[in-house]
Motif scaffolding. Structure first.
Motif, PDB file in Angstrom:
ATOM      1  N   ARG A 212       0.806  -1.221   0.000  1.00  0.00           N
ATOM      2  CA  ARG A 212       0.000   0.000   0.000  1.00  0.00           C
ATOM      3  C   ARG A 212       0.843   1.276   0.000  1.00  0.00           C
ATOM      4  NH1 ARG A 212      -5.384  -0.750   3.065  1.00  0.00           N
ATOM      5  NH2 ARG A 212      -4.024  -1.503   4.703  1.00  0.00           N
ATOM      6  N   LYS A 215       0.920   3.827  -2.900  1.00  0.00           N
ATOM      7  CA  LYS A 215      -0.071   4.933  -2.915  1.00  0.00           C
ATOM      8  C   LYS A 215      -1.001   4.987  -4.124  1.00  0.00           C
ATOM      9  CE  LYS A 215       1.962   7.808   0.493  1.00  0.00           C
ATOM     10  NZ  LYS A 215       3.102   7.020   0.892  1.00  0.00           N
ATOM     11  N   SER A 237       1.022  -7.216  -1.898  1.00  0.00           N
ATOM     12  CA  SER A 237       0.220  -7.522  -0.709  1.00  0.00           C
ATOM     13  C   SER A 237      -1.259  -7.431  -1.106  1.00  0.00           C
ATOM     14  CB  SER A 237       0.543  -6.538   0.426  1.00  0.00           C
ATOM     15  OG  SER A 237       0.181  -5.238   0.014  1.00  0.00           O
ATOM     16  N   ARG A 238      -2.106  -7.836  -0.192  1.00  0.00           N
ATOM     17  CA  ARG A 238      -3.530  -7.935  -0.529  1.00  0.00           C
ATOM     18  C   ARG A 238      -4.221  -6.613  -0.893  1.00  0.00           C
ATOM     19  NH1 ARG A 238      -7.950 -11.491   2.728  1.00  0.00           N
ATOM     20  NH2 ARG A 238      -9.668 -10.069   2.534  1.00  0.00           N
ATOM     21  N   GLN A 251      -0.831 -12.038  -5.565  1.00  0.00           N
ATOM     22  CA  GLN A 251      -0.892 -11.777  -4.114  1.00  0.00           C
ATOM     23  C   GLN A 251      -0.105 -12.806  -3.315  1.00  0.00           C
ATOM     24  OE1 GLN A 251      -4.841 -11.195  -2.350  1.00  0.00           O
ATOM     25  NE2 GLN A 251      -4.077 -12.162  -0.484  1.00  0.00           N
ATOM     26  N   VAL A 252       0.765 -12.311  -2.434  1.00  0.00           N
ATOM     27  CA  VAL A 252       1.554 -13.170  -1.551  1.00  0.00           C
ATOM     28  C   VAL A 252       0.892 -13.181  -0.184  1.00  0.00           C
ATOM     29  CG1 VAL A 252       3.793 -13.383  -0.387  1.00  0.00           C
ATOM     30  CG2 VAL A 252       3.696 -12.638  -2.776  1.00  0.00           C
ATOM     31  N   SER A 255      -3.937 -15.716   2.160  1.00  0.00           N
ATOM     32  CA  SER A 255      -5.038 -15.949   1.230  1.00  0.00           C
ATOM     33  C   SER A 255      -4.572 -15.746  -0.211  1.00  0.00           C
ATOM     34  CB  SER A 255      -6.237 -15.048   1.554  1.00  0.00           C
ATOM     35  OG  SER A 255      -5.847 -13.691   1.576  1.00  0.00           O
ATOM     36  N   SER A 270       3.938  -3.403   5.102  1.00  0.00           N
ATOM     37  CA  SER A 270       4.164  -3.273   6.552  1.00  0.00           C
ATOM     38  C   SER A 270       4.668  -4.560   7.188  1.00  0.00           C
ATOM     39  CB  SER A 270       2.874  -2.824   7.250  1.00  0.00           C
ATOM     40  OG  SER A 270       1.827  -3.741   6.996  1.00  0.00           O
ATOM     41  N   GLN A 274      -0.322 -12.066   7.830  1.00  0.00           N
ATOM     42  CA  GLN A 274      -0.942 -12.728   6.671  1.00  0.00           C
ATOM     43  C   GLN A 274      -0.031 -12.625   5.447  1.00  0.00           C
ATOM     44  OE1 GLN A 274      -2.676 -10.353   8.439  1.00  0.00           O
ATOM     45  NE2 GLN A 274      -4.653 -11.165   9.019  1.00  0.00           N
ATOM     46  N   HIS A 275       0.760 -11.568   5.377  1.00  0.00           N
ATOM     47  CA  HIS A 275       1.697 -11.434   4.263  1.00  0.00           C
ATOM     48  C   HIS A 275       2.961 -12.265   4.528  1.00  0.00           C
ATOM     49  CE1 HIS A 275       3.256  -9.533   0.650  1.00  0.00           C
ATOM     50  NE2 HIS A 275       4.425  -9.510   1.267  1.00  0.00           N
ATOM     51  N   ASN A 289      10.945   0.443   3.609  1.00  0.00           N
ATOM     52  CA  ASN A 289       9.750   0.979   4.259  1.00  0.00           C
ATOM     53  C   ASN A 289      10.146   2.245   4.997  1.00  0.00           C
ATOM     54  OD1 ASN A 289       7.524   1.417   6.163  1.00  0.00           O
ATOM     55  ND2 ASN A 289       6.848  -0.615   5.513  1.00  0.00           N
ATOM     56  N   ASP A 307      11.948   6.580   2.319  1.00  0.00           N
ATOM     57  CA  ASP A 307      10.857   6.723   1.356  1.00  0.00           C
ATOM     58  C   ASP A 307      11.166   5.926   0.081  1.00  0.00           C
ATOM     59  OD1 ASP A 307       9.055   7.634  -0.559  1.00  0.00           O
ATOM     60  OD2 ASP A 307       8.968   9.640   0.336  1.00  0.00           O
ATOM     61  N   LEU A 308      10.245   5.053  -0.286  1.00  0.00           N
ATOM     62  CA  LEU A 308      10.478   4.212  -1.468  1.00  0.00           C
ATOM     63  C   LEU A 308      10.643   5.039  -2.729  1.00  0.00           C
ATOM     64  CD1 LEU A 308       7.830   3.564  -3.606  1.00  0.00           C
ATOM     65  CD2 LEU A 308       6.926   2.684  -1.474  1.00  0.00           C
TER      66      LEU A 308
HETATM   67  C1  FAD Z   1      -8.415 -13.237   6.393  1.00  0.00           C
HETATM   68  C2  FAD Z   1      -7.340 -12.291   5.916  1.00  0.00           C
HETATM   69  C3  FAD Z   1      -6.470 -12.748   4.941  1.00  0.00           C
HETATM   70  C4  FAD Z   1      -5.464 -11.895   4.476  1.00  0.00           C
HETATM   71  N1  FAD Z   1      -4.603 -12.364   3.532  1.00  0.00           N
HETATM   72  C5  FAD Z   1      -3.594 -11.576   3.115  1.00  0.00           C
HETATM   73  C6  FAD Z   1      -2.643 -12.057   2.158  1.00  0.00           C
HETATM   74  O1  FAD Z   1      -2.730 -13.175   1.646  1.00  0.00           O
HETATM   75  N2  FAD Z   1      -1.642 -11.219   1.815  1.00  0.00           N
HETATM   76  C7  FAD Z   1      -1.502  -9.967   2.327  1.00  0.00           C
HETATM   77  O2  FAD Z   1      -0.544  -9.259   1.950  1.00  0.00           O
HETATM   78  N3  FAD Z   1      -2.388  -9.501   3.214  1.00  0.00           N
HETATM   79  C8  FAD Z   1      -3.435 -10.257   3.604  1.00  0.00           C
HETATM   80  N4  FAD Z   1      -4.343  -9.751   4.482  1.00  0.00           N
HETATM   81  C9  FAD Z   1      -4.278  -8.330   4.834  1.00  0.00           C
HETATM   82  C10 FAD Z   1      -3.238  -8.034   5.909  1.00  0.00           C
HETATM   83  O3  FAD Z   1      -3.832  -8.154   7.181  1.00  0.00           O
HETATM   84  C11 FAD Z   1      -2.721  -6.592   5.787  1.00  0.00           C
HETATM   85  O4  FAD Z   1      -3.809  -5.707   5.811  1.00  0.00           O
HETATM   86  C12 FAD Z   1      -1.938  -6.361   4.496  1.00  0.00           C
HETATM   87  O5  FAD Z   1      -0.916  -7.330   4.357  1.00  0.00           O
HETATM   88  C13 FAD Z   1      -1.300  -4.986   4.557  1.00  0.00           C
HETATM   89  O6  FAD Z   1      -0.767  -4.697   3.308  1.00  0.00           O
HETATM   90  P1  FAD Z   1       0.382  -3.603   3.167  1.00  0.00           P
HETATM   91  O7  FAD Z   1       1.544  -4.005   3.997  1.00  0.00           O
HETATM   92  O8  FAD Z   1       0.585  -3.402   1.710  1.00  0.00           O
HETATM   93  O9  FAD Z   1      -0.347  -2.296   3.701  1.00  0.00           O
HETATM   94  P2  FAD Z   1      -0.141  -1.487   5.050  1.00  0.00           P
HETATM   95  O10 FAD Z   1      -0.258  -2.377   6.242  1.00  0.00           O
HETATM   96  O11 FAD Z   1      -1.045  -0.319   4.966  1.00  0.00           O
HETATM   97  O12 FAD Z   1       1.361  -1.013   4.990  1.00  0.00           O
HETATM   98  C14 FAD Z   1       1.851  -0.076   4.088  1.00  0.00           C
HETATM   99  C15 FAD Z   1       3.285   0.193   4.470  1.00  0.00           C
HETATM  100  O13 FAD Z   1       3.857   1.066   3.529  1.00  0.00           O
HETATM  101  C16 FAD Z   1       4.738   1.930   4.215  1.00  0.00           C
HETATM  102  N5  FAD Z   1       4.874   3.144   3.423  1.00  0.00           N
HETATM  103  C17 FAD Z   1       3.927   4.101   3.190  1.00  0.00           C
HETATM  104  N6  FAD Z   1       4.427   5.050   2.372  1.00  0.00           N
HETATM  105  C18 FAD Z   1       5.708   4.687   2.103  1.00  0.00           C
HETATM  106  C19 FAD Z   1       6.748   5.274   1.325  1.00  0.00           C
HETATM  107  N7  FAD Z   1       6.564   6.430   0.641  1.00  0.00           N
HETATM  108  N8  FAD Z   1       7.943   4.652   1.277  1.00  0.00           N
HETATM  109  C20 FAD Z   1       8.154   3.509   1.965  1.00  0.00           C
HETATM  110  N9  FAD Z   1       7.202   2.909   2.717  1.00  0.00           N
HETATM  111  C21 FAD Z   1       5.994   3.485   2.770  1.00  0.00           C
HETATM  112  C22 FAD Z   1       4.080   2.175   5.558  1.00  0.00           C
HETATM  113  O14 FAD Z   1       5.061   2.557   6.527  1.00  0.00           O
HETATM  114  C23 FAD Z   1       3.453   0.823   5.853  1.00  0.00           C
HETATM  115  O15 FAD Z   1       4.316   0.019   6.640  1.00  0.00           O
HETATM  116  C24 FAD Z   1      -5.349 -10.586   4.978  1.00  0.00           C
HETATM  117  C25 FAD Z   1      -6.229 -10.154   5.968  1.00  0.00           C
HETATM  118  C26 FAD Z   1      -7.219 -10.987   6.415  1.00  0.00           C
HETATM  119  C27 FAD Z   1      -8.147 -10.477   7.475  1.00  0.00           C
END
Ligand code: FAD
Length: 325
Positions: A212, A215, A237-238, A251-252, A255, A270, A274-275, A289, A307-308
């Motif tokens: 995420r 952005k 990520s999801r 998706q890694v 799920s 993050s 789950q990831h 990150n 910052d990425l």
């Molecule tokens: C039943 C269930 C199953 C799930 N299965 C999966 C699955 O298979 N895979 C999965 O990935 N998730 C899964 N999820 C979701 C999981 O819980 C998290 O919500 C998800 O992994 C978060 O994705 P993320 O790390 O991309 O987003 P976020 O948690 O929002 O993290 C984003 C990160 O980006 C960083 N960031 C922001 N801006 C910048 C920048 N400019 N430069 C560098 N870093 C930055 C932030 O510091 C933050 O750490 C599942 C959830 C449930 C409930």
């Protein structure tokens, strides 16, 4: 002596990773409590699995029957409740997987056994079993003190414990299945595999995962270019799939797909469990990150806390420069 049981999970002839995680934690507890660990093995032609599991437990309790070839929570419950009533283990560990979640609550309810789900740690305090589970997306650890009982069932989060090698030599004890056929009301039909898209991220040596932090959809191009320059493939990520920016087969995670590349680069991810479940098997993990406290850094071998949008272009240029030399 405390008896600890751990349920073996297998699928399509392969023992699943969570089994080795349960067995590692089970051995650890058995050694602290001067107990013994038994791997509970239900299946058909269980000898193939038993050979692999012998080093990992003190005993293997095997129930070999064709109705147990594929997982069916109803069949497993009928067989396991029979075993647990007869064997009275102090603790039974089951993976907090789709199968475990289907099976364990009903089993605990049937046996009237104290039960906690999705545990990430198990400890003893005096004579009390303490099961730790996470709340609020992993921001808080709750320690659940179990009521005093002679038997407990816990489901264990995948990837919460390592898979450590062991050199025990389990004896294999056969247990006759109390079940001759699958219950009429619920039958195993078939495995439905997710379609493999144009890129199979499970086969790639280098995988770049984007989260995420990217952005906007348009920014994915930056990560795609990095992947191309490294000869890797793009995964995510999801939330990226939920937003419709990449297809589900990228998706890694729990799920999504489980990958074991030589190199995994997590960008703007993050590191929620789950990831992590899906990529912890990578040989080398590199994370970018901007939050130095992001949980992904607990898994990473190398990391850049920045910052990425600043880091990735520099990396890309550096790779291009190295290639041109
Ligand atoms: C039943 C269930 C199953 C799930 N299965 C999966 C699955 O298979 N895979 C999965 O990935 N998730 C899964 N999820 C979701 C999981 O819980 C998290 O919500 C998800 O992994 C978060 O994705 P993320 O790390 O991309 O987003 P976020 O948690 O929002 O993290 C984003 C990160 O980006 C960083 N960031 C922001 N801006 C910048 C920048 N400019 N430069 C560098 N870093 C930055 C932030 O510091 C933050 O750490 C599942 C959830 C449930 C409930």
């Amino acid at each position: 002596m405390k008896k600890i049981f751990a349920l073996v999970e297998h699928r399509k002839g392969e023992i699943r990773d969570v089994t080795y995680e349960l067995l590692t934690k089970g051995r650890d507890l058995a050694s602290k409590l001067e107990g013994e660990l038994t791997a509970l093995l239900l299946g058909n032609n269980t000898a193939q699995f038993a050979e692999k599991l012998k080093p990992c437990a003190h005993h293997i309790l095997s129930v070999d029957h064709e109705v147990l070839k594929d997982f069916n929570a109803e069949s497993y419950q009928l067989v396991l409740s029979d075993i647990l009533k007869k064997e009275s283990p102090w603790l039974t560990l089951i993976g907090h997987t789709a199968s475990g979640m289907d099976l364990a609550p009903a089993l605990a309810q049937e046996l009237g056994t104290p039960f906690t789900t999705d545990c990430v740690e198990i400890d003893m305090e005096n004579d009390n079993l303490i099961a730790t589970r996470q709340m609020y997306g992993g921001k808080l650890n709750a320690e659940c003190k179990m009521q005093n009982a002679s038997s407990y069932i816990l489901t264990i989060r995948q990837a919460a414990f390592p898979q450590e090698p062991a050199n025990l030599n389990a004896d294999v004890v056969s247990f006759t299945s109390p079940l001759a056929q699958e219950p009429d009301y619920r039958k195993f039909v078939e495995y439905l595999e997710a379609a493999i898209g144009e890129v199979d991220i499970t086969k790639a040596d280098i995988v770049i995962g984007v989260g995420r932090g990217i952005k906007e959809r348009e920014n994915l191009r930056l990560i795609e270019e990095l992947a191309d320059s490294l000869g890797g493939v793009l995964a995510c990520s999801r939330p990226i799939v939920d937003a419709g920016w990449l297809p589900k087969d990228r998706q890694v995670g729990s799920s999504g797909k489980t990958i074991k590349p030589k190199l995994y680069i997590a960008i703007g991810i993050s590191g929620q469990f789950q990831h992590i479940t899906g990529m912890k098997g990578a040989d080398t993990i590199f994370a970018i990150n901007k939050d130095p406290n992001a949980p992904i850094f607990n898994e990473a071998d190398y990391g850049i806390a920045d910052d990425l949008f600043k880091v990735v272009p520099i990396l890309k240029n550096k790779i291009a420069e190295m290639k041109s030399n």
